[in-house]
Design a protein around this motif. Structure first.
Motif, PDB file in Angstrom:
ATOM      1  N   LEU A  14       0.658  -1.166   0.122  1.00 34.91           N
ATOM      2  CA  LEU A  14       0.077  -0.067   0.209  1.00 34.91           C
ATOM      3  C   LEU A  14       0.784   1.059   0.130  1.00 34.91           C
ATOM      4  O   LEU A  14       0.730   2.147  -0.422  1.00 34.91           O
ATOM      5  CB  LEU A  14      -0.882  -0.424   1.109  1.00 34.91           C
ATOM      6  N   GLY A  15       2.220   1.019   0.098  1.00 37.04           N
ATOM      7  CA  GLY A  15       2.540   2.764   0.880  1.00 37.04           C
ATOM      8  C   GLY A  15       3.773   2.748  -0.108  1.00 37.04           C
ATOM      9  O   GLY A  15       3.539   3.607  -0.812  1.00 37.04           O
ATOM     10  N   SER A  16       5.445   1.761  -0.200  1.00 37.49           N
ATOM     11  CA  SER A  16       5.804   2.103  -1.106  1.00 37.49           C
ATOM     12  C   SER A  16       5.243   1.555  -2.768  1.00 37.49           C
ATOM     13  O   SER A  16       5.890   2.393  -3.456  1.00 37.49           O
ATOM     14  CB  SER A  16       7.135   0.998  -0.894  1.00 37.49           C
ATOM     15  N   LEU A  17       4.875   0.698  -2.611  1.00 39.50           N
ATOM     16  CA  LEU A  17       4.549   0.630  -4.307  1.00 39.50           C
ATOM     17  C   LEU A  17       3.176   1.179  -4.706  1.00 39.50           C
ATOM     18  O   LEU A  17       2.466   0.840  -5.816  1.00 39.50           O
ATOM     19  CB  LEU A  17       4.019  -1.131  -4.381  1.00 39.50           C
ATOM     20  N   LYS A  18       2.137   1.530  -4.059  1.00 34.57           N
ATOM     21  CA  LYS A  18       1.151   1.925  -3.911  1.00 34.57           C
ATOM     22  C   LYS A  18       0.008   1.685  -5.009  1.00 34.57           C
ATOM     23  O   LYS A  18      -0.645   2.119  -5.912  1.00 34.57           O
ATOM     24  CB  LYS A  18       1.180   3.036  -4.295  1.00 34.57           C
ATOM     25  N   GLN A  19      -0.159   0.209  -4.564  1.00 38.56           N
ATOM     26  CA  GLN A  19      -0.808  -0.939  -5.251  1.00 38.56           C
ATOM     27  C   GLN A  19      -2.290  -0.939  -4.876  1.00 38.56           C
ATOM     28  O   GLN A  19      -2.563  -0.211  -3.294  1.00 38.56           O
ATOM     29  CB  GLN A  19      -0.757  -2.413  -5.061  1.00 38.56           C
ATOM     30  N   LYS A  20      -3.601  -0.813  -5.309  1.00 32.18           N
ATOM     31  CA  LYS A  20      -4.707  -0.546  -4.935  1.00 32.18           C
ATOM     32  C   LYS A  20      -5.363  -1.567  -3.659  1.00 32.18           C
ATOM     33  O   LYS A  20      -4.716  -2.888  -3.910  1.00 32.18           O
ATOM     34  CB  LYS A  20      -6.042   0.020  -5.951  1.00 32.18           C
ATOM     35  N   PRO A  21      -6.470  -1.473  -2.828  1.00 30.00           N
ATOM     36  CA  PRO A  21      -7.038  -2.711  -2.226  1.00 30.00           C
ATOM     37  C   PRO A  21      -7.126  -3.938  -2.714  1.00 30.00           C
ATOM     38  O   PRO A  21      -7.764  -4.748  -2.480  1.00 30.00           O
ATOM     39  CB  PRO A  21      -8.074  -1.849  -1.883  1.00 30.00           C
ATOM     40  N   ARG A  22      -7.546  -3.490  -4.361  1.00 30.00           N
ATOM     41  CA  ARG A  22      -8.278  -4.548  -4.681  1.00 30.00           C
ATOM     42  C   ARG A  22      -7.150  -5.573  -4.654  1.00 30.00           C
ATOM     43  O   ARG A  22      -7.294  -6.354  -5.124  1.00 30.00           O
ATOM     44  CB  ARG A  22      -8.926  -4.207  -6.163  1.00 30.00           C
ATOM     45  N   SER A  23      -5.719  -4.709  -5.824  1.00 32.07           N
ATOM     46  CA  SER A  23      -4.613  -5.750  -5.959  1.00 32.07           C
ATOM     47  C   SER A  23      -4.128  -6.685  -4.512  1.00 32.07           C
ATOM     48  O   SER A  23      -3.624  -6.934  -4.506  1.00 32.07           O
ATOM     49  CB  SER A  23      -3.352  -4.498  -6.656  1.00 32.07           C
TER      50      SER A  23
END
Length: 70
Positions: A14-23
Motif C-alpha cells: 500500500l505504501g511503497s508500491l502504492k497498489q490499490k486495495p483490490r490488488s
C-alpha cells in the motif's frame, strides 16, 4: 511466516508500491489459499492468515488516503 510479516508486506504494497486495495486483497486471498493448502498437507503448524480481514484493509486504505488529502 508470521502475521507481523504479512502485515508489513501489506503496508509495503500500500505504501511503497502504492497498489490499490483490490490488488492487495487478491494477494491476501492467494496467501490464505497457500496457508490453507499447507495446513492441510501438514507443512505449517498454524495459519498465519487467520483473522485477517480484507474489509479492515479497505478501511485502513481509506484513512490513509483521506489523511493524504488534508
Amino acid at each position: 511466516m508470521t502475521k507481523t510479516q504479512v502485515r508489513r508486506f501489506i503496508q509495503y504494497l500500500l505504501g511503497s508500491l502504492k497498489q490499490k486495495p483490490r490488488s492487495v486483497n487478491r494477494k491476501i486471498s492467494s496467501l490464505k489459499s497457500f496457508a490453507k493448502y499447507f495446513l492441510k498437507e501438514h507443512y505449517l503448524a498454524n495459519d498465519f492468515t487467520h483473522g485477517m480481514n480484507r474489509q479492515r484493509l479497505m478501511i485502513i486504505y481509506d484513512i490513509k488516503r483521506s489523511k493524504a488529502a488534508i
